[in-house]
Design a protein around this motif. Structure first.
Motif, short mmCIF file in Angstrom:
data_model
loop_
_atom_site.label_atom_id
_atom_site.label_comp_id
_atom_site.label_asym_id
_atom_site.label_seq_id
_atom_site.Cartn_x
_atom_site.Cartn_y
_atom_site.Cartn_z
N LEU A 224 0.83 -1.20 0.00
CA LEU A 224 0.00 0.00 0.00
C LEU A 224 0.86 1.25 0.00
N ALA A 225 1.94 1.25 0.77
CA ALA A 225 2.86 2.38 0.79
C ALA A 225 3.50 2.56 -0.60
N PHE A 226 3.81 1.45 -1.25
CA PHE A 226 4.37 1.49 -2.61
C PHE A 226 3.40 2.15 -3.58
N LEU A 227 2.12 1.75 -3.52
CA LEU A 227 1.12 2.35 -4.40
C LEU A 227 0.99 3.84 -4.14
N ASP A 228 0.90 4.23 -2.88
CA ASP A 228 0.73 5.65 -2.56
C ASP A 228 1.94 6.47 -2.99
N SER A 229 3.13 5.90 -2.91
CA SER A 229 4.32 6.63 -3.37
C SER A 229 4.28 6.84 -4.88
N ARG A 230 3.76 5.86 -5.61
CA ARG A 230 3.64 6.00 -7.06
C ARG A 230 2.53 6.98 -7.44
N ARG A 231 1.51 7.07 -6.63
CA ARG A 231 0.41 8.00 -6.91
C ARG A 231 0.88 9.44 -6.92
N THR A 232 1.96 9.74 -6.21
CA THR A 232 2.46 11.12 -6.18
C THR A 232 2.93 11.58 -7.57
N LEU A 233 3.21 10.63 -8.48
CA LEU A 233 3.63 10.99 -9.83
C LEU A 233 2.51 11.68 -10.60
N LEU A 234 1.26 11.46 -10.18
CA LEU A 234 0.12 12.05 -10.88
C LEU A 234 -0.19 13.47 -10.42
N ALA A 235 0.27 13.82 -9.22
CA ALA A 235 -0.10 15.12 -8.64
C ALA A 235 0.32 16.31 -9.49
N PRO A 236 1.56 16.36 -10.00
CA PRO A 236 1.98 17.57 -10.73
C PRO A 236 1.48 17.67 -12.16
N LEU A 237 0.79 16.68 -12.65
CA LEU A 237 0.36 16.70 -14.05
C LEU A 237 -0.69 17.77 -14.32
N LEU A 238 -1.55 18.03 -13.33
CA LEU A 238 -2.65 18.98 -13.48
C LEU A 238 -2.78 19.79 -12.20
N PRO A 239 -3.46 20.94 -12.27
CA PRO A 239 -3.74 21.69 -11.03
C PRO A 239 -4.52 20.86 -10.03
N ALA A 240 -4.41 21.22 -8.78
CA ALA A 240 -5.05 20.44 -7.71
C ALA A 240 -6.57 20.41 -7.84
N ASP A 241 -7.16 21.42 -8.49
CA ASP A 241 -8.62 21.48 -8.59
C ASP A 241 -9.16 20.89 -9.89
N ALA A 242 -8.34 20.15 -10.62
CA ALA A 242 -8.76 19.64 -11.92
C ALA A 242 -9.98 18.73 -11.82
N GLU A 243 -10.03 17.89 -10.79
CA GLU A 243 -11.17 17.00 -10.63
C GLU A 243 -12.47 17.78 -10.42
N ILE A 244 -12.39 18.90 -9.72
CA ILE A 244 -13.56 19.75 -9.53
C ILE A 244 -13.94 20.43 -10.83
N ARG A 245 -12.96 20.98 -11.52
CA ARG A 245 -13.23 21.70 -12.77
C ARG A 245 -13.77 20.79 -13.86
N CYS A 246 -13.45 19.51 -13.78
CA CYS A 246 -13.97 18.54 -14.75
C CYS A 246 -15.31 17.95 -14.32
N GLY A 247 -15.82 18.37 -13.17
CA GLY A 247 -17.11 17.88 -12.71
C GLY A 247 -17.07 16.48 -12.14
N LEU A 248 -15.88 16.00 -11.79
CA LEU A 248 -15.75 14.65 -11.25
C LEU A 248 -16.08 14.59 -9.77
N VAL A 249 -15.91 15.70 -9.07
CA VAL A 249 -16.29 15.81 -7.67
C VAL A 249 -17.04 17.13 -7.50
N PRO A 250 -17.93 17.23 -6.52
CA PRO A 250 -18.69 18.46 -6.34
C PRO A 250 -17.78 19.62 -5.95
N PRO A 251 -18.06 20.82 -6.45
CA PRO A 251 -17.25 21.97 -6.06
C PRO A 251 -17.60 22.46 -4.67
N GLY A 252 -16.63 23.06 -4.02
CA GLY A 252 -16.90 23.72 -2.76
C GLY A 252 -17.42 25.12 -3.00
N PRO A 253 -17.74 25.87 -1.95
CA PRO A 253 -18.25 27.24 -2.12
C PRO A 253 -17.25 28.10 -2.88
#
Length: 262
Positions: A224-253
């Protein structure tokens, strides 16, 4: 990862999906879809359905990297656990965007319930299944991240070139913008799903540890630690709010939404 059915699927989209429900998800090697006529048909139908819902859908042909990006996204957009034929078909239709992402609701407990269902010889086998899935996911993330980075760079070149090409019409410009949005939202979707998979794996590990403590839990924790360390490779690809801007998660206020799913 695991989802339960949400019935608010647009009628015309559902009609488009029904003839394809019999098409099972056919997986090839390295977590990619098998290159079958069914999978190609489903992907084409998905573009039409996404366009109908007002989601980014470009008529441009895919570049080699864009096709590879979609192939490498396959594993992370399909459930980690085995499902029935009908459910697997629905998941494949959602992965291809024939059905909207919004009909699937997250259920972190479903993976644990799946690997603990039915007869088994020893709890050790369940820990080993969990570790195998964790390591397999972790090993596939770098290739996806590398392909995604190339696609992001190519899209930047595409956007920067638009003001300098005088022969383009409005349709060309819109199609280019839609392809960039498609690519970015796919990357954001995979980033979101890898987080959901990690949460489901952690749920399974914690509940296995309480139900049947075994030394194999140490190996699963490391995986599990191995998977989470690899997941960090995806973080810099897009802005942190990309999932919200794409409508994948509900936006905050006060947060904007670029594309609304479903």
């Amino acid at each position: 990862m695991s989802r339960s059915l949400h019935l608010r699927i647009p009628g015309r989209t559902l009609l488009l999906a029904l003839p394809l429900v019999a098409a099972c998800a056919q997986q090839g090697d390295f977590g990619r879809p098998a290159p079958t006529a069914w999978n190609s048909l489903i992907d084409a139908a998905g573009t039409l359905a996404a366009h109908e819902r007002g989601e980014p859908a470009s008529p441009f042909p895919f570049t080699e990297d864009e096709r590879a990006l979609r192939d490498r996204a396959w594993r992370f957009l399909m459930p980690a656990r085995e499902r029935g034929v009908f459910e697997a078909a629905l998941d494949n239709l959602t992965r291809a965007r024939v059905l909207p992402v919004g009909w699937r609701l997250s259920d972190p407990s479903a993976y644990y319930e799946a690997i603990t269902a039915g007869p088994f010889r020893s709890p050790v086998s369940r820990y080993r299944r969990l570790s195998d899935d964790l390591v397999a996911d972790g090993r596939l993330i770098p290739a996806f991240a590398e392909t995604a980075a190339r696609v992001v760079r190519a899209d930047l070149t595409r956007l920067q070139s638009l003001p300098f090409i005088t022969t383009l019409d409005d349709r060309d410009v819109r199609s280019a913008a839609m392809r960039v949005a498609e690519n970015r939202c796919l990357i954001a979707w995979v980033r979101l799903e890898t987080g959901a998979r990690s949460a489901s794996y952690r749920y399974a590990l914690e509940h296995l540890l309480v139900a049947a403590p075994e030394e194999e839990a140490v190996a699963s924790e490391r995986a599990l630690a191995f998977l989470d360390s690899r997941r960090t490779l995806l973080a810099p690809l897009l802005p942190a709010d990309a999932e919200i801007r794409c409508g994948l998660v509900p936006p905050g206020p006060g947060e904007a939404v670029l594309v609304r799913k479903g």
